[in-house]
Design a protein around this motif. Structure first.
Motif, PDB file in Angstrom:
ATOM      1  N   LYS B  92      -0.720  -3.538   4.362  1.00  0.00           N
ATOM      2  CA  LYS B  92      -0.515  -4.582   3.815  1.00  0.00           C
ATOM      3  C   LYS B  92      -2.054  -5.848   3.357  1.00  0.00           C
ATOM      4  O   LYS B  92      -2.524  -6.095   1.886  1.00  0.00           O
ATOM      5  CB  LYS B  92       0.664  -4.990   4.362  1.00  0.00           C
ATOM      6  CG  LYS B  92       1.622  -4.124   4.637  1.00  0.00           C
ATOM      7  CD  LYS B  92       2.773  -5.023   5.331  1.00  0.00           C
ATOM      8  CE  LYS B  92       2.190  -5.699   6.676  1.00  0.00           C
ATOM      9  NZ  LYS B  92       1.912  -4.675   7.820  1.00  0.00           N
ATOM     10  N   ASN B 116       4.299  -7.102  -4.929  1.00  0.00           N
ATOM     11  CA  ASN B 116       5.119  -6.848  -3.728  1.00  0.00           C
ATOM     12  C   ASN B 116       5.931  -6.520  -3.052  1.00  0.00           C
ATOM     13  O   ASN B 116       5.281  -4.663  -2.937  1.00  0.00           O
ATOM     14  CB  ASN B 116       6.931  -6.856  -4.469  1.00  0.00           C
ATOM     15  CG  ASN B 116       8.000  -6.793  -4.670  1.00  0.00           C
ATOM     16  OD1 ASN B 116       8.532  -7.508  -3.068  1.00  0.00           O
ATOM     17  ND2 ASN B 116       9.154  -6.198  -4.996  1.00  0.00           N
ATOM     18  N   ILE B 117       5.964  -6.754  -1.486  1.00  0.00           N
ATOM     19  CA  ILE B 117       5.652  -5.983  -0.195  1.00  0.00           C
ATOM     20  C   ILE B 117       7.469  -5.735  -0.286  1.00  0.00           C
ATOM     21  O   ILE B 117       7.714  -6.228   0.269  1.00  0.00           O
ATOM     22  CB  ILE B 117       4.792  -6.352   1.115  1.00  0.00           C
ATOM     23  CG1 ILE B 117       3.542  -6.603   0.188  1.00  0.00           C
ATOM     24  CG2 ILE B 117       5.158  -5.516   1.530  1.00  0.00           C
ATOM     25  CD1 ILE B 117       2.289  -6.856   0.886  1.00  0.00           C
ATOM     26  N   GLU B 118       7.949  -4.601  -0.237  1.00  0.00           N
ATOM     27  CA  GLU B 118       9.236  -4.451   0.843  1.00  0.00           C
ATOM     28  C   GLU B 118       9.335  -4.239   1.760  1.00  0.00           C
ATOM     29  O   GLU B 118       8.581  -3.744   2.279  1.00  0.00           O
ATOM     30  CB  GLU B 118       9.419  -3.294  -0.107  1.00  0.00           C
ATOM     31  CG  GLU B 118      10.585  -3.159  -1.441  1.00  0.00           C
ATOM     32  CD  GLU B 118      10.669  -2.213  -2.233  1.00  0.00           C
ATOM     33  OE1 GLU B 118      11.820  -1.436  -1.334  1.00  0.00           O
ATOM     34  OE2 GLU B 118      10.892  -1.762  -3.380  1.00  0.00           O
ATOM     35  N   ASN B 119      10.282  -4.969   2.372  1.00  0.00           N
ATOM     36  CA  ASN B 119      10.001  -5.048   4.158  1.00  0.00           C
ATOM     37  C   ASN B 119       8.984  -4.914   5.130  1.00  0.00           C
ATOM     38  O   ASN B 119       8.881  -3.751   5.779  1.00  0.00           O
ATOM     39  CB  ASN B 119      11.168  -3.053   4.261  1.00  0.00           C
ATOM     40  CG  ASN B 119      12.336  -3.692   3.873  1.00  0.00           C
ATOM     41  OD1 ASN B 119      12.794  -4.247   3.938  1.00  0.00           O
ATOM     42  ND2 ASN B 119      12.527  -1.814   3.010  1.00  0.00           N
ATOM     43  N   GLU B 120       8.648  -5.478   4.496  1.00  0.00           N
ATOM     44  CA  GLU B 120       6.786  -5.742   5.615  1.00  0.00           C
ATOM     45  C   GLU B 120       7.200  -5.652   7.150  1.00  0.00           C
ATOM     46  O   GLU B 120       5.722  -4.675   6.793  1.00  0.00           O
ATOM     47  CB  GLU B 120       6.362  -7.233   5.980  1.00  0.00           C
ATOM     48  CG  GLU B 120       5.954  -7.969   4.195  1.00  0.00           C
ATOM     49  CD  GLU B 120       4.492  -8.554   4.839  1.00  0.00           C
ATOM     50  OE1 GLU B 120       5.049  -9.815   3.542  1.00  0.00           O
ATOM     51  OE2 GLU B 120       3.691  -8.622   4.914  1.00  0.00           O
ATOM     52  N   ILE B 123       6.346  -1.647   7.999  1.00  0.00           N
ATOM     53  CA  ILE B 123       5.326  -1.264   7.142  1.00  0.00           C
ATOM     54  C   ILE B 123       3.795  -1.329   8.759  1.00  0.00           C
ATOM     55  O   ILE B 123       3.942  -2.732   8.792  1.00  0.00           O
ATOM     56  CB  ILE B 123       4.640  -1.856   6.245  1.00  0.00           C
ATOM     57  CG1 ILE B 123       5.878  -1.471   5.131  1.00  0.00           C
ATOM     58  CG2 ILE B 123       3.372  -0.849   5.667  1.00  0.00           C
ATOM     59  CD1 ILE B 123       4.887  -2.249   3.272  1.00  0.00           C
ATOM     60  N   THR B 157       3.173  -3.095  -5.951  1.00  0.00           N
ATOM     61  CA  THR B 157       4.313  -2.652  -4.742  1.00  0.00           C
ATOM     62  C   THR B 157       3.646  -1.755  -3.680  1.00  0.00           C
ATOM     63  O   THR B 157       3.050  -1.125  -3.750  1.00  0.00           O
ATOM     64  CB  THR B 157       5.387  -2.156  -4.814  1.00  0.00           C
ATOM     65  OG1 THR B 157       5.055  -1.081  -5.888  1.00  0.00           O
ATOM     66  CG2 THR B 157       6.028  -2.986  -6.738  1.00  0.00           C
ATOM     67  N   LYS B 159       5.221  -0.002  -0.386  1.00  0.00           N
ATOM     68  CA  LYS B 159       6.728  -0.432   0.206  1.00  0.00           C
ATOM     69  C   LYS B 159       7.208   1.608   1.671  1.00  0.00           C
ATOM     70  O   LYS B 159       5.960   2.114   0.960  1.00  0.00           O
ATOM     71  CB  LYS B 159       7.702   0.317   0.241  1.00  0.00           C
ATOM     72  CG  LYS B 159       8.239   1.888  -1.220  1.00  0.00           C
ATOM     73  CD  LYS B 159       9.164   1.896  -2.222  1.00  0.00           C
ATOM     74  CE  LYS B 159       9.375   2.963  -3.599  1.00  0.00           C
ATOM     75  NZ  LYS B 159       9.213   2.260  -4.379  1.00  0.00           N
ATOM     76  N   ARG B 160       7.501   0.853   2.080  1.00  0.00           N
ATOM     77  CA  ARG B 160       7.365   2.375   3.092  1.00  0.00           C
ATOM     78  C   ARG B 160       8.834   3.171   3.024  1.00  0.00           C
ATOM     79  O   ARG B 160       9.824   3.034   2.255  1.00  0.00           O
ATOM     80  CB  ARG B 160       8.439   1.870   4.721  1.00  0.00           C
ATOM     81  CG  ARG B 160       8.326   3.337   6.222  1.00  0.00           C
ATOM     82  CD  ARG B 160       7.930   2.458   7.115  1.00  0.00           C
ATOM     83  NE  ARG B 160       8.297   3.706   8.037  1.00  0.00           N
ATOM     84  CZ  ARG B 160       8.347   3.672   9.060  1.00  0.00           C
ATOM     85  NH1 ARG B 160       7.473   3.105   9.972  1.00  0.00           N
ATOM     86  NH2 ARG B 160       8.581   4.687   9.929  1.00  0.00           N
ATOM     87  N   LYS B 161       8.151   4.764   2.566  1.00  0.00           N
ATOM     88  CA  LYS B 161       9.340   5.872   2.450  1.00  0.00           C
ATOM     89  C   LYS B 161       9.010   7.031   3.419  1.00  0.00           C
ATOM     90  O   LYS B 161       8.537   8.340   3.396  1.00  0.00           O
ATOM     91  CB  LYS B 161       8.828   6.755   1.222  1.00  0.00           C
ATOM     92  CG  LYS B 161      10.305   6.479   0.037  1.00  0.00           C
ATOM     93  CD  LYS B 161      10.045   7.249  -1.383  1.00  0.00           C
ATOM     94  CE  LYS B 161      11.307   7.780  -1.935  1.00  0.00           C
ATOM     95  NZ  LYS B 161      10.686   8.216  -3.121  1.00  0.00           N
TER      96      LYS B 161
END
Lengths: 125, 239
Positions: B92, B116-120, B123, B157, B159-161
């Motif tokens: 990040k 845009n960083i989802e659910n920091e 991560i 972006t 994100k964690r998957k």
């Protein structure tokens, strides 16, 4: 006012001229060596305040010179700025582990920042 | 001799291309350095035309330098010698810094650049070779900006998957035609449309990016529609 003494160890005569004249215009006293051995001798005879070191050098390479500087109690506190075109992670890590203060890649580095970097490390030490 | 130096002494084989690339970088550094000093007017005033021409020369030395670096990397990749010095880093933070660095270019190209960083908090740090991953990120972002439509947007972006981190770079640029899509990761490949848009470019960036990501245990892929834009993504394993 004190004039700081910078030793540049660089075998390419054009780069040497470029760095020396740049720093001289900014008010530094500049001395130079074009081989590793010559550079090491000058560190002991001239006692520079800061060293700019190229890694690929004839006779003794920059890694060996750096090692000699940083493993000697008389010289290890002199800030060393490595300037090279070697870009591999392992070279950067090795040089940092050996105690160099800064690792700059020549082709990516802007000349007008040279004096700033020198001043920053002289101020820190 | 200290312990540190003994470790370094293992000899690396010398390849002609490594020597050539390194030998070319020194005079390039000289040219670039003198140009910067001249442009700064440290050694004398210039008229605007002189400054303009010198800036053009400087830009071209930067292109040469980039090409040389790429060439050296490709040669290593082809010999199976791509080295990754991985350690645990915060992706990040790396991406934040790169996006920040690209803001000036984006503005110059009249392009919005957003992150845009989802659910920091979900991560974690991951084990990667930071300089190499930065190369990939820089390649994708600079492509997105360069091939952008005017007043377009580039959205980054992260994100964690599940057990992977996914980085995506979405642009509203010219997109990639169907016939070019299966060649995009090939060495030296540049589509005609890309060539007419940006005549100078090594055509090696995506080839190198793919090699780096795959060697890091990840995957790289893209979605694109001609005239609408492209989204390039890569994933990296978390453990």
């Amino acid at each position: 006012m004190k004039k700081y003494k910078v030793l540049i160890i660089e075998d390419d005569k054009f780069l040497l001229k470029l760095y020396s004249e740049n720093l001289y215009r900014k008010g530094f006293e500049v001395i130079s060596a074009s081989t590793g051995n010559e550079g090491l001798n000058m560190i002991f005879t001239e006692k520079p305040d800061l060293i700019i070191l190229n890694l690929i050098l004839p006779t003794k390479d920059g890694f060996e010179v750096l090692d000699s500087i940083k493993s000697n109690s008389e010289t290890k506190t002199i800030p060393v700025i490595v300037m090279t075109n070697l870009e591999q992670d392992e070279d950067v890590n090795k040089v940092k582990e050996m105690g160099a203060e800064e690792y700059l890649i020549k082709t990516k580095f802007s000349m007008h920042k040279l004096a700033d970097v020198v001043i920053r490390w002289l101020y820190k030490s | 001799m200290s312990k540190n130096l003994k470790k370094k002494k293992n000899k690396r084989p010398i390849e002609a291309i490594s020597v050539a690339s390194h030998q070319l970088k020194t005079p390039l550094s000289v040219i670039k350095g003198y140009l910067e000093v001249l442009i700064s007017e440290d050694v004398g005033e210039l008229n605007s035309k002189q400054k303009d021409y010198l800036n053009d020369i400087l830009k071209n030395t930067q292109k040469m330098e980039e090409f040389l670096t790429h060439l050296l990397e490709v040669s290593k990749i082809e010999r199976g010698e791509l080295e990754l010095n991985a350690r645990k880093v915060d992706l990040k933070e790396i991406v934040r810094q790169e996006v920040e660095d690209f803001k000036i270019l984006a503005k110059a190209k009249n392009c919005q650049l957003n992150l845009n960083i989802e659910n920091e908090d979900k991560i974690p740090k991951i084990k990667i070779a930071p300089l190499k991953i930065i190369e990939v990120i820089d390649n994708l972002i600079s492509n997105a900006i360069e091939y952008n439509q005017d007043k377009g947007e580039v959205l980054i972006t992260i994100k964690r998957k599940e057990d992977k981190l996914v980085f995506c770079c979405q642009d509203s640029g010219m997109g990639i035609s169907e016939e070019d899509q299966d060649k995009i990761f090939k060495k030296f490949y540049r589509s005609e449309k890309a060539l007419s848009r940006l005549p100078v470019g090594s055509g090696l960036g995506l080839f190198i990016s793919k090699a780096i990501i795959e060697k890091s245990g990840g995957e790289i892929w893209f979605d694109s529609e001609e005239g609408k834009g492209s989204t390039f993504c890569f994933s990296l394993p978390i453990e």
